[in-house]
Design an enzyme around this catalytic site. Structure first.
Site, short mmCIF file in Angstrom:
data_model
loop_
_atom_site.label_atom_id
_atom_site.label_comp_id
_atom_site.label_asym_id
_atom_site.label_seq_id
_atom_site.Cartn_x
_atom_site.Cartn_y
_atom_site.Cartn_z
CB CYS A 144 -3.98 4.86 -2.58
SG CYS A 144 -2.74 5.43 -1.41
CG HIS A 194 -6.34 10.12 4.02
ND1 HIS A 194 -6.77 9.76 5.27
CD2 HIS A 194 -5.16 9.49 3.84
CE1 HIS A 194 -5.87 8.96 5.83
NE2 HIS A 194 -4.89 8.77 4.97
CB CYS A 206 0.85 5.65 -4.80
SG CYS A 206 0.60 6.30 -3.13
ZN LIG Z 1 -1.44 6.71 -2.58
#
Ligand SMILES: [Zn+2]
Ligand SMILES: [Zn+2]
Length: 371
Positions: A40, A45, A168
């Site tokens: 993901c 990030h 997710c």
């Molecule tokens: Zn995620």
């Protein structure tokens, strides 16, 4: 016991594959043998400093595996059960869980810290000391000890390497359209960013009956994939999309604009605000560095046109229900999961996978622990 895991020791460094000591499950915890973990953008990030976490931390928060061992108080799963993890735990009894907002559960307070809710850690390294687990999961690891509040038991015949995406990216995108956006039959919905999350916003908008689903993404391969996922139009930039929406809606504007780009910025929020018409809704799903202000809009334009601008976490889902619901839609052939997976990687290839994500080569990559 020992496990091999992908650890970040700080921002702007690659994942290091290290051997860690992993604790046995406590009373309300579960030891999982990981089968698959999705790549993901939220893990990236952490690398880029847009998710501010405690280091060192094991990445990975889209997890599926098989239960190896359970703590003395665990009743919801048993050894051998197949589990998809939710990236936010759901305690079931806090104010938010009790009012149908499990995505906001108070138990999720330490997911960036990477500790269990009581502040303790389940993984450690000889030199680095206590190592956190991103989202209380740390699924870039062969084994993980997780809270039972993170676990959702799934039907054993479903392939876990596809089911993992429902931990997710799929509910976040799908729920952005269906739950947060409130897409209704006949609506016109614009989706900014059609990667591993945005592609599911397209699927959600199609499910909810949108007449037009307009995908906006600079990557040609993602635009073509969005059309296969049910988008009616796809454009490389926001200006082209805005012109098309104006024409498609006879000047009324879109009903929803969903901001699902990899890194949020002011421009996409402003474009989204402008593309929706009176009574329209802008949903912000992507994140950026929390120091950065990404929403600069005219409050008067919002008032006079009665526009709504809202954030959503996990697509405003109730993961304990929605993970099962989405997997049953997949089982019935009504939700695409297999088609989201572009590439599979081993744990040792994780950094290559994230480079592919940066290069726009993949919709979703997964770590396949069976490889
Ligand atoms: Zn995620
Ligand atoms: Zn709760």
């Amino acid at each position: 016991m020992k496990t091999r895991a992908a650890v970040l020791t700080g921002p702007h460094t690659p994942f290091e594959i290290l051997e860690l000591e992993l604790d046995e499950p406590g009373p309300h915890e579960v030891l999982l043998k990981m089968t698959a973990s999705g790549l993901c953008h939220s893990d990236l990030h952490m690398v880029d400093g847009d998710n501010v976490v405690r280091f060192p931390i094991v990445g990975g928060h889209e997890a599926a595996g098989v239960v190896e061992q359970v703590g003395s108080a665990v009743t919801k799963v048993a050894p051998g059960d197949h589990v998809v993890c939710s990236f936010t735990p759901a305690c079931g009894i806090c104010r938010y869980c009790s009012t149908g907002r499990q995505n906001l559960c108070n138990m999720g307070a330490t997911i960036l810290e990477g500790s269990m809710p009581d502040g303790t850690f389940r993984m450690r390294h000889d030199e680095l000391g206590e190592v956190g687990a991103f989202c209380m999961l740390g699924s870039f690891s062969e084994y993980a000890t997780v809270s039972d509040a993170s676990c959702v038991k799934v039907d054993p015949w479903l392939p876990l390497d596809s089911a993992v995406l429902v931990g997710c990216g799929v509910p976040t995108g799908w729920g952005t359209a269906v739950n947060a956006g409130g897409v209704r039959p006949g609506d016109t919905t614009v989706v900014y960013g059609v990667g591993g999350v945005g592609m599911n916003a397209v699927q959600g908008a199609v499910h909810a009956g949108a007449k037009y689903v307009v995908a906006v993404d600079p990557v040609d391969f993602k635009r073509r994939t969005a059309l296969e996922f049910g988008a009616t139009h796809a454009f490389a930039d926001a200006a082209e999309a805005a012109a098309a929406v104006k024409e498609l809606t006879w000047g009324e504007g879109a009903d929803q604009a969903l901001c699902v780009v990899g890194v949020m910025d002011e421009q996409v929020v402003s474009d989204a605000f402008d593309v929706v018409g009176k009574g329209g809704t802008v949903v912000i799903t992507g994140v950026a560095n929390p120091e950065k202000l990404t929403v600069h809009l005219s409050g008067s334009a919002m008032v006079y046109n009665q526009k709504t601008v809202k954030g959503t976490l996990f697509g405003s889902s109730n993961p304990q229900y929605d993970i099962v619901r989405l997997l049953r839609l997949y089982d019935a052939g009504r939700l695409k999961l297999d088609e989201l997976i572009t590439s599979r990687y081993t744990l040792d290839q994780l950094n290559d996978g994230y480079q592919d994500l940066r290069d726009g080569k993949i919709i979703r990559g997964i770590l396949d622990f069976t490889k």
